[in-house]
Motif scaffolding. Structure first.
Motif, PDB file in Angstrom:
ATOM      1  N   PHE A 133       0.854  -1.188   0.000  1.00 44.12           N
ATOM      2  CA  PHE A 133       0.000   0.000   0.000  1.00 44.12           C
ATOM      3  C   PHE A 133       0.891   1.240   0.000  1.00 44.12           C
ATOM      4  N   PHE A 134       0.671   2.104  -0.980  1.00 41.77           N
ATOM      5  CA  PHE A 134       1.523   3.275  -1.170  1.00 41.77           C
ATOM      6  C   PHE A 134       0.644   4.499  -1.354  1.00 41.77           C
ATOM      7  N   ALA A 146      -4.156   0.052   4.869  1.00 43.98           N
ATOM      8  CA  ALA A 146      -3.290  -1.124   5.027  1.00 43.98           C
ATOM      9  C   ALA A 146      -3.634  -1.896   6.304  1.00 43.98           C
ATOM     10  N   VAL A 147      -3.798  -1.181   7.406  1.00 46.66           N
ATOM     11  CA  VAL A 147      -4.080  -1.836   8.693  1.00 46.66           C
ATOM     12  C   VAL A 147      -5.416  -2.570   8.654  1.00 46.66           C
ATOM     13  N   ILE A 163       1.680  -7.726   8.851  1.00 46.46           N
ATOM     14  CA  ILE A 163       1.780  -6.384   8.280  1.00 46.46           C
ATOM     15  C   ILE A 163       3.151  -5.829   8.632  1.00 46.46           C
ATOM     16  N   VAL A 164       3.826  -5.260   7.633  1.00 43.02           N
ATOM     17  CA  VAL A 164       5.175  -4.725   7.784  1.00 43.02           C
ATOM     18  C   VAL A 164       5.107  -3.215   7.610  1.00 43.02           C
ATOM     19  N   VAL A 173       1.632   1.914  12.355  1.00 44.09           N
ATOM     20  CA  VAL A 173       0.836   0.680  12.290  1.00 44.09           C
ATOM     21  C   VAL A 173       0.523   0.152  13.677  1.00 44.09           C
ATOM     22  N   SER A 174       1.530   0.049  14.533  1.00 40.99           N
ATOM     23  CA  SER A 174       1.303  -0.499  15.875  1.00 40.99           C
ATOM     24  C   SER A 174       0.383   0.422  16.689  1.00 40.99           C
ATOM     25  N   LEU A 175       0.499   1.730  16.489  1.00 42.13           N
ATOM     26  CA  LEU A 175      -0.371   2.689  17.175  1.00 42.13           C
ATOM     27  C   LEU A 175      -1.826   2.483  16.746  1.00 42.13           C
TER      28      LEU A 175
END
Length: 391
Positions: A133-134, A146-147, A163-164, A173-175
């Protein structure tokens, strides 16, 4: 889709560049590895051998390659299509023979045959589906899309999904998922030599949906320009252990995002219906083509779209020369609440935008429903002039 690992055997730098571009530009994703990669790296599944020079040593080299990689597809490229030379090459172990420079359509056909043989090999496991995803600009909603796609893939498929977060310093992402990772992407690329299943379990954080997270770096200068090769190798290693790999690549083109784009089965370019976003999307599509990443793998996602549109979707399609693959509605309140609570939209209950993520993800899971991308439409001057007139 099969994701092949390729190796180019030649002393000619121009040959390596040309063939590398052909490998990366086709409908089957091919990662090109360095012959000097560490022991234990993913073995090549397609090997391109330059035999335009010393024929005797080239034939001996093909025999050695065949012995080292019995299942690999070996392509040889010569200056002429001499029948005796073709016969010698096949006897040495080559699968395909081309005359320099190889015709694009014929070459890609050979790649597709190699991928099909690999998928049909008894006991072979299909590699992961890699989705990158860009964003056409910062704030386009790339991480949100993406998430939520990653959460839905893990929830609906019940298959290993990761997910990277490629963004350096400001990865979110982690947030968005409400988790606190102990390790980041840097711990993975700095320890590729020991990245087995057990070590990976230590690096990733796990969300209650089943999605695993390789968090973004907290350093602003890494991953950097020198880490592109390590990112490509990391994605190859992850493909051995996961069915789905989702990559949040942010909105900046650099060596790491290029590595991810080359590895992608599908590249989702996320744009908003506004002039800066459409202009950037246009430029990014041009850049993807220049890099040799196959345009057939690009899908346009229109995010935060609500009537009355600042720019109508049809005009955006004309300007980009690509159809809009999926549209996500504008719902600031719902998205903001999900973000602040650390609970993905897919798990917050009924809403139009959650339903759209569900439909979008089911399309990915049901490949038969995901029709091949339409041929890139010709950009119309009318579309570009209308956009230009808004500046």
């Amino acid at each position: 889709m099969a994701h092949l690992v390729g190796l180019i055997v030649s002393e000619d730098e121009e040959f390596r560049k040309h063939i590398g571009r052909m490998l990366r530009s086709g409908p089957v994703p091919v990662s090109v590895i360095d012959s000097g990669l560490r022991e234990g790296a993913a073995p090549p599944e397609v090997v391109i051998v330059d035999i335009r020079g010393d024929m005797s040593s080239a034939m001996a080299g093909i025999e050695r390659l065949r012995g080292a990689s019995p299942a690999a597809g070996i392509f040889v490229i010569a200056l002429t299509g001499d029948p005796d030379l073709i016969l010698q090459s096949m006897r040495a172990g080559a699968n395909e023979f081309f005359v320099w420079p190889p015709a694009e359509e014929v070459f890609q056909g050979a790649i597709r045959r190699t991928a099909a043989r690999r998928e049909s090999t008894a006991g072979s496991r299909s590699t992961a589906t890699t989705l990158v995803f860009f964003g056409a600009k910062g704030g386009a909603g790339t991480t949100t899309v993406a998430v939520n796609c990653g959460v839905e893939l893990a929830r609906l498929s019940k298959k290993p999904t990761i997910i990277v977060d490629l963004k350096s310093g400001l990865g979110e992402v982690s947030l968005f998922l409400g988790v606190r990772p102990r390790y980041t992407l840097l711990d993975g690329i700095d320890n590729l030599h020991r990245l087995d299943r057990e070590f990976l379990k230590e690096l990733v954080a796990k969300h209650k949906s089943g999605l695993e997270i390789l968090a973004g770096s907290d350093q602003f200068d890494r991953p950097g320009a020198a880490d592109g090769g390590a990112i490509e190798e990391l994605l190859r290693l992850l493909a051995r252990q996961y069915e789905y790999i989702v990559v949040d690549a942010g909105s900046q083109i650099n060596s790491c995002t290029v590595a991810a784009l080359y590895a992608a089965d599908t590249m989702f370019l996320i744009a908003n219906p506004d002039v800066p976003s459409v202009r950037n999307a246009q430029r990014l599509l041009d850049r993807v083509r220049q890099l040799g990443a196959c345009g057939e793998r690009v899908r346009i996602l229109l995010n935060r779209a609500a009537e009355p549109y600042p720019i109508p979707p049809k005009q955006i399609e004309n300007a980009l020369g690509h159809p809009i693959h999926h549209t996500f509605p504008s719902d600031y309140k719902t998205v903001s609440t999900a973000l602040n609570s650390g609970v993905p939209l897919a798990l917050t209950g009924n809403s139009d935008i959650a339903a759209q993520f569900d439909a979008f993800t089911r399309q990915i899971l049901d490949r038969s429903a995901d029709a091949p991308a339409l041929p890139a439409a010709k950009r119309t001057l009318l579309g570009l002039e209308k956009l230009a007139s808004i500046w």
